[in-house]
Structure formats: C-alpha cells, structure tokens
Motif scaffolding. Structure first.
Motif, PDB file in Angstrom:
ATOM      1  N   ILE A  52       0.876  -1.166   0.000  1.00 40.66           N
ATOM      2  CA  ILE A  52       0.000   0.000   0.000  1.00 40.66           C
ATOM      3  C   ILE A  52       0.911   1.214   0.000  1.00 40.66           C
ATOM      4  N   THR A  53       0.652   2.158  -0.881  1.00 43.66           N
ATOM      5  CA  THR A  53       1.436   3.377  -0.936  1.00 43.66           C
ATOM      6  C   THR A  53       0.557   4.522  -0.447  1.00 43.66           C
ATOM      7  N   ILE A  54       0.973   5.149   0.663  1.00 39.87           N
ATOM      8  CA  ILE A  54       0.232   6.263   1.251  1.00 39.87           C
ATOM      9  C   ILE A  54       1.114   7.495   1.179  1.00 39.87           C
ATOM     10  N   ASP A  55       0.665   8.497   0.435  1.00 46.94           N
ATOM     11  CA  ASP A  55       1.404   9.755   0.274  1.00 46.94           C
ATOM     12  C   ASP A  55       2.854   9.512  -0.147  1.00 46.94           C
ATOM     13  N   GLY A  56       3.055   8.547  -1.049  1.00 55.15           N
ATOM     14  CA  GLY A  56       4.380   8.280  -1.583  1.00 55.15           C
ATOM     15  C   GLY A  56       5.245   7.360  -0.733  1.00 55.15           C
ATOM     16  N   LYS A  57       4.743   6.900   0.394  1.00 54.68           N
ATOM     17  CA  LYS A  57       5.502   5.993   1.263  1.00 54.68           C
ATOM     18  C   LYS A  57       4.919   4.593   1.141  1.00 54.68           C
ATOM     19  N   GLU A  58       5.785   3.645   0.794  1.00 57.93           N
ATOM     20  CA  GLU A  58       5.339   2.274   0.552  1.00 57.93           C
ATOM     21  C   GLU A  58       5.316   1.474   1.851  1.00 57.93           C
ATOM     22  N   ILE A  59       4.209   0.767   2.059  1.00 56.93           N
ATOM     23  CA  ILE A  59       4.034  -0.090   3.228  1.00 56.93           C
ATOM     24  C   ILE A  59       3.707  -1.485   2.729  1.00 56.93           C
ATOM     25  N   ARG A  60       4.455  -2.464   3.195  1.00 58.89           N
ATOM     26  CA  ARG A  60       4.200  -3.846   2.779  1.00 58.89           C
ATOM     27  C   ARG A  60       3.075  -4.447   3.608  1.00 58.89           C
ATOM     28  N   LYS A  61       2.198  -5.185   2.922  1.00 60.77           N
ATOM     29  CA  LYS A  61       1.120  -5.879   3.612  1.00 60.77           C
ATOM     30  C   LYS A  61       1.631  -7.271   3.975  1.00 60.77           C
ATOM     31  N   LYS A  62       1.826  -7.491   5.233  1.00 58.88           N
ATOM     32  CA  LYS A  62       2.269  -8.795   5.716  1.00 58.88           C
ATOM     33  C   LYS A  62       1.456  -9.157   6.941  1.00 58.88           C
ATOM     34  N   ASP A  63       1.186 -10.421   7.080  1.00 56.69           N
ATOM     35  CA  ASP A  63       0.500 -10.919   8.262  1.00 56.69           C
ATOM     36  C   ASP A  63       1.516 -10.988   9.405  1.00 56.69           C
ATOM     37  N   PRO A  64       1.278 -10.268  10.512  1.00 55.20           N
ATOM     38  CA  PRO A  64       2.243 -10.291  11.623  1.00 55.20           C
ATOM     39  C   PRO A  64       2.539 -11.686  12.158  1.00 55.20           C
ATOM     40  N   ASN A  65       1.628 -12.622  11.975  1.00 49.68           N
ATOM     41  CA  ASN A  65       1.863 -13.991  12.444  1.00 49.68           C
ATOM     42  C   ASN A  65       2.904 -14.706  11.602  1.00 49.68           C
ATOM     43  N   GLN A  66       3.207 -14.192  10.401  1.00 49.20           N
ATOM     44  CA  GLN A  66       4.197 -14.810   9.529  1.00 49.20           C
ATOM     45  C   GLN A  66       5.564 -14.146   9.614  1.00 49.20           C
ATOM     46  N   TRP A  67       5.700 -13.115  10.467  1.00 53.72           N
ATOM     47  CA  TRP A  67       7.000 -12.468  10.626  1.00 53.72           C
ATOM     48  C   TRP A  67       7.968 -13.420  11.311  1.00 53.72           C
ATOM     49  N   THR A  68       9.245 -13.281  10.991  1.00 57.66           N
ATOM     50  CA  THR A  68      10.244 -14.147  11.655  1.00 57.66           C
ATOM     51  C   THR A  68      11.075 -13.353  12.614  1.00 57.66           C
TER      52      THR A  68
END
Length: 68
Positions: A52-68
C-alpha cells in the motif's frame, strides 16, 4: 509535481480525504480514520497486491503472524 492539496477541492468540515485506486471497505475506512489527522487534507492511497502506498511511502502488507 503539484501537491494533491493544491488540486483537490476544499470541502468545509472535512476531516480528511483520500484519492484511492480501489473503493474502500468499512474496515479500511476505520483504519484510515486512525491513520490520518483531522486537518482537512487530502491523501493518496494506492493499494496493490502486496503493498500500500500512502502519500508516496510504501508499506508492505504482511500478516504479523508470519513475521520471523
């Protein structure tokens, strides 16, 4: 490049506005209420498959349960 707030109309009593590439769901609208300040400014929100890009800043959509 012009700022979106120079282009989009000024609406009285508007908390915030968003120019989006997809129609928001009720859940997305509630999330944006938490993110954007109530200052009457417009924001760009472009949603893709994994980002998702909000005002030119990119944010990755990831499920927090899949973070390592």
């Amino acid at each position: 490049m012009k700022d979106i707030n120079d282009i989009m109309p000024k609406i009285p009593n508007m908390r915030w506005g968003a120019l989006m590439n997809k129609a928001p769901t009720n859940k997305k609208f509630e999330e944006m209420n938490k993110i954007f300040p109530s200052n009457g400014k417009w924001h760009t929100v472009f949603e893709e498959n994994d980002t998702i890009t909000i005002d030119g800043k990119e944010i990755r959509k990831k499920d927090p349960n899949q973070w390592t």
